[in-house]
Design an enzyme around this catalytic site. Structure first.
Site, PDB file in Angstrom:
ATOM      1  N   ARG A  16       0.901  -1.276   0.211  1.00  0.00           N
ATOM      2  CA  ARG A  16       0.104   0.029  -0.071  1.00  0.00           C
ATOM      3  C   ARG A  16       1.032   1.428   0.164  1.00  0.00           C
ATOM      4  O   ARG A  16       0.589   2.254  -0.770  1.00  0.00           O
ATOM      5  CB  ARG A  16      -0.850   0.041   1.310  1.00  0.00           C
ATOM      6  CG  ARG A  16      -1.761   1.277   1.307  1.00  0.00           C
ATOM      7  CD  ARG A  16      -2.833   0.974   2.552  1.00  0.00           C
ATOM      8  NE  ARG A  16      -3.835   1.970   2.832  1.00  0.00           N
ATOM      9  CZ  ARG A  16      -3.709   2.771   3.667  1.00  0.00           C
ATOM     10  NH1 ARG A  16      -2.421   2.856   4.280  1.00  0.00           N
ATOM     11  NH2 ARG A  16      -4.538   3.987   3.801  1.00  0.00           N
ATOM     12  N   TYR A  18      -4.827  11.433  -0.960  1.00  0.00           N
ATOM     13  CA  TYR A  18      -5.195   9.880  -1.214  1.00  0.00           C
ATOM     14  C   TYR A  18      -6.425   9.254  -0.365  1.00  0.00           C
ATOM     15  O   TYR A  18      -6.501   9.982   0.783  1.00  0.00           O
ATOM     16  CB  TYR A  18      -4.022   8.708  -1.326  1.00  0.00           C
ATOM     17  CG  TYR A  18      -3.618   8.652   0.273  1.00  0.00           C
ATOM     18  CD1 TYR A  18      -4.070   7.506   0.843  1.00  0.00           C
ATOM     19  CD2 TYR A  18      -2.666   9.295   0.683  1.00  0.00           C
ATOM     20  CE1 TYR A  18      -3.420   7.118   2.138  1.00  0.00           C
ATOM     21  CE2 TYR A  18      -2.057   9.085   2.148  1.00  0.00           C
ATOM     22  CZ  TYR A  18      -2.602   8.009   2.719  1.00  0.00           C
ATOM     23  OH  TYR A  18      -2.137   7.849   3.901  1.00  0.00           O
ATOM     24  N   TRP A  26       2.680   2.645   6.517  1.00  0.00           N
ATOM     25  CA  TRP A  26       3.466   3.750   6.026  1.00  0.00           C
ATOM     26  C   TRP A  26       2.732   5.171   6.220  1.00  0.00           C
ATOM     27  O   TRP A  26       3.509   6.085   6.476  1.00  0.00           O
ATOM     28  CB  TRP A  26       3.246   3.697   4.304  1.00  0.00           C
ATOM     29  CG  TRP A  26       3.800   4.497   3.427  1.00  0.00           C
ATOM     30  CD1 TRP A  26       5.044   4.738   3.084  1.00  0.00           C
ATOM     31  CD2 TRP A  26       3.094   5.938   2.966  1.00  0.00           C
ATOM     32  NE1 TRP A  26       5.340   5.899   2.049  1.00  0.00           N
ATOM     33  CE2 TRP A  26       4.210   6.498   2.054  1.00  0.00           C
ATOM     34  CE3 TRP A  26       1.879   6.246   2.990  1.00  0.00           C
ATOM     35  CZ2 TRP A  26       3.933   7.679   1.475  1.00  0.00           C
ATOM     36  CZ3 TRP A  26       1.682   7.674   2.513  1.00  0.00           C
ATOM     37  CH2 TRP A  26       2.533   8.197   1.581  1.00  0.00           C
ATOM     38  N   ASP A  27       1.421   5.364   6.389  1.00  0.00           N
ATOM     39  CA  ASP A  27       1.039   6.857   6.544  1.00  0.00           C
ATOM     40  C   ASP A  27       1.324   6.996   8.165  1.00  0.00           C
ATOM     41  O   ASP A  27       1.230   7.966   8.276  1.00  0.00           O
ATOM     42  CB  ASP A  27      -0.642   6.391   6.141  1.00  0.00           C
ATOM     43  CG  ASP A  27      -1.113   5.465   6.475  1.00  0.00           C
ATOM     44  OD1 ASP A  27      -0.809   4.566   7.203  1.00  0.00           O
ATOM     45  OD2 ASP A  27      -2.593   5.377   5.840  1.00  0.00           O
ATOM     46  N   THR A  28       1.065   5.958   8.980  1.00  0.00           N
ATOM     47  CA  THR A  28       1.471   6.249  10.245  1.00  0.00           C
ATOM     48  C   THR A  28       2.738   6.572  10.460  1.00  0.00           C
ATOM     49  O   THR A  28       2.973   7.668  11.245  1.00  0.00           O
ATOM     50  CB  THR A  28       1.154   5.034  11.285  1.00  0.00           C
ATOM     51  OG1 THR A  28      -0.020   4.427  11.084  1.00  0.00           O
ATOM     52  CG2 THR A  28       1.665   5.246  12.640  1.00  0.00           C
TER      53      THR A  28
END
Length: 605
Positions: free
Chosen positions: A77, A95, A187-189
């Site tokens: 992701r 996103y 990734w986003d964390t």
């Protein structure tokens, strides 16, 4: 001239049933508040094996506002988002999840928070007091736990790190993107945590959210993946920057001091000194020299293991790495010192962690198999000479009373289990090396169907492949086996020198029993019930030596204490010297050791 200001990325994996509707809804929502020609929608198609690529291509061909970014391989992701962001044209990068669980009426706030220049990063939140997210327990409880862990361990101020509804300025992305190591669900964390640490302006705002489809806790992704990434990020941000040269040397010194202090909890220092007073100092010193000789052989053996895996390193550095890890094993339970060695060889020569741990696994299996074979050979010899009854009494502790018998029985049981496990492990490794069957991915697939499982399966497959490589390499297998035999023979010779120091004649029976006692004692040490196996080794040694030789219980225990103490002291001294030589901090100081060894001339060994 490019007029694109906003790029919306839709990460898609096997979304053929929903992707077209998602694109249409997204375009309509953007058109409500952005001028025509100022936005684009990118389908970040991540190696799909359904009809998603064809649908994305058709949408891109029929609407100039749509682009299709394809990846042949699964990127994960986070990897798919980075891949698409790097190819996006807008200065505001957005996103959100393709299931449109977040109400699209929040899209304008998400975009304009960053596009206006007021914030660098914006993220929707399902856990702010004013939001109305419908979170069933099977989704809500894991989410609350994860966010609480991130807030506590990584010192984040945000309530919700995993909401798939985020935007970031291109400037912030270009600075933060290369710093984010995870390529999957974390990734986003990690992006949000590092944005806060770097002082970027981060906005968290409440969103209405409705779960779409079924969800379940994923063992591989949620437990192994996310938990390990939280710990990795904590180390990177909070621990690693504080490890300077002075701190690393101080920590190494404290490690040694702690090892010595813990040893005193299992062995009375006065008892050791009293027993050593009754031994010949010259022979005790000789035993230390004999044991010290085994360490360069350990380095050479480890070099042979790594060589067969395709990693080439100097034996002297590897000897130091082994010294350091074994010193750590005197302190930490479950042989956690081995992890230090895996880190050292990774930082020193970029040997991947799976290969580093695979090399350790091979080394351990050879150790245990060699010790087991030594013990088994001598046991058969003793039984053949008519000592079967005495041997059985020794192994059950019936011939010795008191504390040595109790700890010795435990040690013998542990040794037997470890020896059988070693034989089974070798059989399994040899069998696996001779087959093309791959059970790793199938096994992990039963635990998880998430994309992160592919990543974990790849790591485990690399580990297994490295172990099989050594096993399948005949010359390497032979060298490692002979090295193991030499190492553990010297270990026994160390004990025999201590026997001699106490005035015990080294008759053939004493030598044979010494081999058996040391082997069983070393097998018992594998189970980390005490630091360095102190206590277990002495117990096993005593209940075997006392009934099978003219040496009494007191003398046998004294020999065991001095033998083990000599070996631990040599290990600790070697660890101190190696830490000072290599300056083993867990960051850049390890790399400094590269220049120290690279400048030395290569030796023919």
């Amino acid at each position: 001239m490019n007029d694109i200001e906003v790029s919306v990325v839709l990460p898609a994996y096997n979304e053929e049933d929903t992707i077209e509707q998602t694109v249409v809804v997204t375009l309509d929502a953007l058109a409500e508040f952005l001028p025509t020609g100022t936005f684009e929608v990118i389908v970040a198609e991540d190696g799909c094996d359904d009809g998603t690529p064809e649908i994305a291509t058709r949408l891109a061909e029929t609407d100039e506002r749509v682009r299709h970014v394809h990846s042949d391989d699964r990127l994960g992701r986070g990897g798919a988002l980075e891949f698409a962001f790097e190819r996006a044209e807008g200065e505001t990068l957005v996103y959100f999840d393709t299931d449109l669980a977040t109400d699209m009426r929040h899209l304008e706030e998400l975009v304009e928070s960053v596009r206006s220049g007021e914030y660098d990063v914006a993220t929707g939140s399902r856990w702010l007091p004013e939001n109305r997210a419908d979170r069933p327990p099977k989704r809500g409880i894991p989410s609350i736990g994860f966010n609480a862990l991130v807030r506590a361990v990584l010192r984040s101020d945000l309530r919700d790190h995993q909401c798939g509804f985020k935007s970031i300025s291109r400037t912030a992305f270009e600075q933060l993107g290369p710093q984010v190591e995870d390529e999957h669900w974390f990734w986003d964390t990690e992006l949000l945590v590092k944005a806060q640490r770097e002082g970027y302006r981060v906005k968290e705002f409440a969103v209405d959210w409705e779960p779409k489809g079924d969800s379940k806790v994923d063992i591989v992704r949620d437990v192994f993946g996310m938990g390990s990434q939280v710990l990795r990020t904590f180390w990177e941000l909070s621990v690693s920057p504080r490890i300077t040269r002075r701190v690393s040397l101080g920590a190494g010194t404290m490690l040694v001091v702690l090892a010595l202090l813990l040893m005193t909890q299992y062995l009375n220092p006065r008892t050791v000194l009293n027993e050593m007073a009754g031994a010949a100092p010259g022979l005790v010193a000789l035993s230390a020299v004999i044991y010290a000789v085994s360490w360069p052989i350990r380095g050479l053996r480890y070099r042979d293991i790594l060589d067969s895996m395709g990693f080439h390193e100097r034996w002297d550095f590897l000897t130091g790495a082994v010294f350091i890890s074994q010193t750590g094993n005197l302190v930490f339970p479950a042989r956690l010192g081995d992890g230090v060695r895996a880190y050292v060889v990774k930082a020193r020569r970029s040997i991947p962690y799976p290969s580093g741990f695979a090399s350790l696994a091979v080394e351990r299996v050879f150790d245990l198999l060699t010790i087991t074979l030594l013990a088994g050979t001598v046991m058969l010899g003793l039984a053949a000479t008519g000592s079967a009854g005495d041997l059985l009494a020794a192994l059950t502790g019936d011939a010795v009373g008191g504390d040595p018998a109790q700890s010795g029985q435990t040690a013998v049981y542990v040794a037997a289990a470890v020896g059988l496990a070693a034989i089974g492990a070798v059989a399994a490794i040899v069998a696996s090396a001779r087959t093309d069957a791959n059970f790793v991915r199938a096994t992990i697939g039963r635990l998880s169907d998430d994309s992160y499982a592919d990543h974990v399966a790849g790591i485990v497959e690399g580990f297994v492949a490295d172990v099989q490589t050594v096993t399948a390499d005949g010359p390497a297998f032979a060298r490692v086996g002979l090295g193991s035999l030499a190492i553990w023979s010297l270990d026994v010779l160390t004990a025999l020198a201590v026997f001699a120091a106490f005035g015990t004649p080294l008759t053939p029976s004493v030598v044979a029993v010494g081999f058996f006692a040391v082997s069983v004692g070393n097998l018992a040490k594998v189970l980390p019930l005490t630091p360095g196996g102190v206590g277990l080794y002495e117990g096993a040694f005593t209940i075997i030596v006392a009934p099978l030789t003219p040496v009494g219980v007191t003398a046998a225990l004294s020999i065991a204490i001095v033998d083990h103490a000599v070996k631990n002291v040599v290990t600790i001294v070697g660890g101190v010297v190696s830490m000072a030589w290599l300056n083993v901090s867990l960051t850049t100081a390890v790399e400094e050791s590269r220049s120290a060894t690279d400048m030395q001339p290569e030796a023919d060994d």
